[in-house]
Design a protein around this motif. Sequence first.
Motif, PDB file in Angstrom:
ATOM      1  N   ARG A   1      31.194  32.677  36.687  1.00 26.27           N
ATOM      2  CA  ARG A   1      31.667  33.066  38.010  1.00 26.27           C
ATOM      3  C   ARG A   1      33.162  33.355  37.972  1.00 26.27           C
ATOM      4  N   GLN A   2      33.594  34.214  38.873  1.00 27.09           N
ATOM      5  CA  GLN A   2      35.010  34.531  39.022  1.00 27.09           C
ATOM      6  C   GLN A   2      35.419  34.267  40.465  1.00 27.09           C
TER       7      GLN A   2
ATOM      8  N   SER B   1      43.063  35.340  39.700  1.00 25.48           N
ATOM      9  CA  SER B   1      41.687  34.857  39.659  1.00 25.48           C
ATOM     10  C   SER B   1      41.446  34.003  38.417  1.00 25.48           C
TER      11      SER B   1
ATOM     12  N   LEU C   1      34.027  43.263  31.890  1.00 20.58           N
ATOM     13  CA  LEU C   1      34.794  42.933  33.097  1.00 20.58           C
ATOM     14  C   LEU C   1      35.427  44.171  33.694  1.00 20.58           C
TER      15      LEU C   1
ATOM     16  N   GLU D   1      41.478  41.425  29.139  1.00 17.33           N
ATOM     17  CA  GLU D   1      40.513  41.154  30.206  1.00 17.33           C
ATOM     18  C   GLU D   1      39.465  42.260  30.324  1.00 17.33           C
TER      19      GLU D   1
ATOM     20  N   TYR E   1      37.951  32.218  35.885  1.00 16.56           N
ATOM     21  CA  TYR E   1      36.533  32.252  35.556  1.00 16.56           C
ATOM     22  C   TYR E   1      36.032  30.838  35.265  1.00 16.56           C
TER      23      TYR E   1
ATOM     24  N   ASP F   1      38.849  33.971  43.378  1.00 13.94           N
ATOM     25  CA  ASP F   1      40.231  34.262  43.733  1.00 13.94           C
ATOM     26  C   ASP F   1      40.885  32.939  44.120  1.00 13.94           C
TER      27      ASP F   1
ATOM     28  N   GLN G   1      34.902  44.662  37.507  1.00 11.06           N
ATOM     29  CA  GLN G   1      35.032  43.466  38.330  1.00 11.06           C
ATOM     30  C   GLN G   1      35.839  43.746  39.603  1.00 11.06           C
TER      31      GLN G   1
ATOM     32  N   SER H   1      42.578  34.083  34.553  1.00 14.78           N
ATOM     33  CA  SER H   1      42.720  35.500  34.233  1.00 14.78           C
ATOM     34  C   SER H   1      44.041  35.751  33.513  1.00 14.78           C
TER      35      SER H   1
END
Length: 402
Positions: A351-352, A340, A397, A380, A342, A354, A400, A335
């Motif tokens: 997928r994202q 985070s 996004l 972003e 991706y 943490d 998100q 990110s």
Amino acid sequence: MSDPSQEEDDDLAINEDEVVRVIELDDGEKDFHDSDENEDDDDNEMDTDEAAAAAPTQDDSVLTFSGHRDSSVICVRIHPVNPEIVVTGGQDDRAFVWSSRDGSVILECTGHTDTVNSVGFSHDGALVATADMKGLIKVWRVDTGAEVWSFEADEVEWIQWHQAAPVLLAGTRDGQVWMWKIPSGDLKTFVGYGPGASCGKFLPDGKHACVGYEDGTLKIWDLKSNQAVCSVSGHDGHKDSVFCLDHNNSGSLILSGSGDMTAKVTNVATGKVVSTLTCQQSTEEDSVESVAFSKTHDYAVTGTLGGSLEIWDLPSKSVRHKCDHPHGIVKIVWSPKGSSFYTSCLDGNIRQFDSRNGQLLNTWQGHSAEILDFDVSSDESILVTASDDSSSKVFSLAAQTT
């Protein structure tokens, strides 16, 4: 190969110890993807018996670009300043600059006669470069659509723009690394020694570049002197091709991933490998396909063709979290704003996660085949994919989970 330029422009110088948490996304059987793009164009149609991705149950994208028609979309980049501008390259020998807002074509980059396998915008977005597998590289002005420069090398593997100047770097299958000032074409070469230059990146200081080679060697080149200031190989180096690279924020460390199932952290100043991270191997054909440094913590992430994703704590060289994917991981992008990251997967999903706790934050569906590349805009706001299903999709996004 000798340097045809008579003058040098100074402007060109420019062991898994502990797993805290395992997150299983899918218990399905893993499938593997042959990343060799040297297939005939007649083989564009995907074998449905071998495809990792099935028809999606939903499409989370806000726009689908289908300009490449019945050909795989190989690569994608988003404009660094204006996220409404995207460039894609495909197996149809074409590249398009198009609008992420309505899908309209802004510029068709013509003249290629082989798969366009690498594209990119200059640091300010004024120029866009396209490169094909035969070695033809072209540069265009984004505002006028005019072609301003071209060059024919030998089987280009990748191109990358300098982060602060109109300077383009390229690596080829015969191991040569080329650097040009655009549009003048002033050239420097970093002579190869046989193995292909499989990946490369400018370092944040703007004065060095790191290149990984097919024999597992890692070289850091001084852009002014054309000399390798360090070379990592042999006992300390990778035992197979270097497939991917990343650097930390300061550029003091390089993270490299290889077919030998390790990721190595190398100190740029000393040329010494300070950590070797041994990644989980699923099959004999497994490899580390993508690596990424955290922007906010002393973490690194590795993703493999077997679907293993591991979040590493660098000081302790241990695995903090495992976030396995149901199929091979193609790419990891951190990110631009936070903790985070991706991932793109051969199941056709984005997928994202943490990085602090390994939690899956979001999943975006929509593709019916493998995602071969993706990019995240600098603000972003959007993520754009390139897929084997002949499409490029724009995902918002904005909503998100943070």
